[in-house]
Scaffold this active site. Structure first.
Site, short mmCIF file in Angstrom:
data_model
loop_
_atom_site.label_atom_id
_atom_site.label_comp_id
_atom_site.label_asym_id
_atom_site.label_seq_id
_atom_site.Cartn_x
_atom_site.Cartn_y
_atom_site.Cartn_z
N SER A 66 0.80 -1.24 0.00
CA SER A 66 0.00 0.00 0.00
C SER A 66 0.83 1.28 0.00
O SER A 66 0.26 2.37 -0.09
CB SER A 66 -0.96 0.01 1.19
OG SER A 66 -2.09 -0.79 0.92
N LYS A 69 0.13 3.75 -2.67
CA LYS A 69 -0.86 4.84 -2.57
C LYS A 69 -0.21 6.21 -2.42
O LYS A 69 -0.90 7.22 -2.56
CB LYS A 69 -1.81 4.57 -1.41
CG LYS A 69 -2.71 3.34 -1.62
CD LYS A 69 -3.72 3.22 -0.49
CE LYS A 69 -4.64 2.02 -0.69
NZ LYS A 69 -4.04 0.75 -0.25
N SER A 126 -5.99 3.77 4.45
CA SER A 126 -5.43 3.01 3.33
C SER A 126 -6.52 2.28 2.55
O SER A 126 -6.34 1.14 2.10
CB SER A 126 -4.39 2.00 3.83
OG SER A 126 -3.61 1.49 2.77
#
Length: 392
Positions: A66, A69, A126
């Site tokens: 993640s 991101k 997230s």
């Protein structure tokens, strides 16, 4: 080939107990450090200059989970800055966005949520569904947004990064490095408002409704390490535990990346060790603030006599504590082959910071205001002025 005018300024720095350091000068020292033993790769940089204080396998291609991101957030912040989207705008959630697994804020197909709340969902919790919803709003489709992600990575000079989605969910040929993640973080932090989101430990979405959702930051260092205000965690079974953290104390902001740790505790320890090392061993000295005028441009056929040229980012030097410093040379290079019109924010040159003739940092120089072609009356007045000058 572009013609360039170079202006050189020598800054007489008076930090008598400090010395400017570079990544190369620190490599031997770095080899003796054991700051991130629990991570597969790691890096520690100073944000303004990008100077490396510590690295371990920093260019090894690994799944970023993640932390992907951060690039998604960067494109979101760019779209906000360019007014392509607004914070209060409502985004309708597609079936595809709502179907995302993993970390999510449980968006429903057809639900409408503001860009501001979706941004919270990405930065704090997230949320994969929030990431895809915003990606589709900005680029039309997730695939088109991923293309923009890879184009941005290329523009940043990242040679070891390739994205397949905006979330970091496992995908073939989706990879990055600790170094590349630090560069993306450095770029993202140019948008100062991002830490208004990434620094929040807990918040709520749909507050006061039966669908109220509690957001808790996946980056626990935001709460437990003084000065940490971002940026992004990551975990998949393949990537293990990852974290890109940023912290600021006094005038110094640093970025620490750890990838491939076996547990959250080991990940946080690696990052904490790097942050402790940075703040105990280094200090920065500011040369220019972001958007600070450094020179002016005058173009004969422009509608303005002069326009300020400003720094595109803060300019600092990284100093090692306890050592003497030497003079720093700042060189301003202005492109001469520029055609009107030029928009506000257009890149018109570079500012280099050198020590002993070696380039330490380079920062883009931007126009503070637009320059358009002069009207006929202005050109006539200029011609008359030149004629009078020549007559004298």
């Amino acid at each position: 080939m572009k013609k360039i005018v170079t202006l050189t300024l020598v800054l007489m720095l008076t930090f008598l107990s400090m010395q400017t350091v570079s990544a190369n000068e620190n490599k031997k020292e770095d080899q003796d450090l054991s700051l991130a033993d629990s991570a597969s790769s790691a890096i520690l940089i100073e944000r303004d200059s990008g100077a490396i204080m510590y690295e371990k396998n920093a260019h090894e291609q690994l799944p970023p989970a993640s932390m992907t991101k951060m690039m998604t957030l960067l494109l979101i912040m760019e779209a906000l800055d360019e007014e392509k989207i607004t914070l209060d705008e409502k985004v309708r959630v597609s079936e595809h966005a709502a179907s995302m697994g993993g970390s999510q804020i449980f968006l429903e197909e057809g639900e409408e949520m503001s860009v501001n709340d979706l941004l919270k969902g990405v930065a704090i919790a997230s949320g994969n569904d929030a990431s895809v919803a915003l990606a589709e709003r900005i680029a039309g489709t997730e695939e088109a947004f991923v293309q923009k992600m890879n184009e941005k990575a290329k523009a940043l000079g990242l040679e070891n990064t390739n994205f397949q989605n905006p979330t970091g969910l496992p995908a073939k040929n989706h990879y990055s490095t600790a170094y590349d993640m630090s560069v993306i973080a450095k770029e993202l932090l140019k948008y100062g408002k991002i830490t208004n989101y990434t620094s929040v430990y807990e918040d709520y979405l749909r507050k006061g409704t039966e669908d109220e959702f509690w957001l808790v930051n996946t980056n626990k260092l935001v709460k437990f390490y003084d000065g940490v205000d971002g940026l992004k965690t990551g975990y998949t079974s393949e990537a293990k535990y990852c974290l890109t953290a940023t912290a600021k104390k006094d005038d110094m902001r640093v970025i620490a990346v750890a990838m491939g740790a076996q547990t959250p505790k080991e990940r946080n320890k690696a990052v904490t060790n790097m942050l402790d090392y940075a703040f105990s061993q280094y200090k920065t000295a500011s040369i220019y603030k972001k958007n600070q005028p450094v020179t002016q441009i005058a173009m004969i056929k422009a509608d303005k006599d002069k326009v300020n040229v400003v720094t595109g980012d803060a300019v600092s030097i990284l100093l090692k504590k306890g050592q003497d410093s030497s003079g720093i040379e700042t060189t301003i290079k202005i492109d001469q082959d520029m055609d009107l019109p030029l928009e506000k924010g257009a890149k018109v040159g570079m500012l280099q910071v050198k020590q002993n003739g070696k380039v330490m940092t380079e920062t883009p120089l931007l126009l503070e205001a637009s320059l358009n072609k002069a009207n006929v009356w202005k050109l006539f007045k200029y011609s008359m002025k030149e004629m009078m000058k020549n007559a004298n």
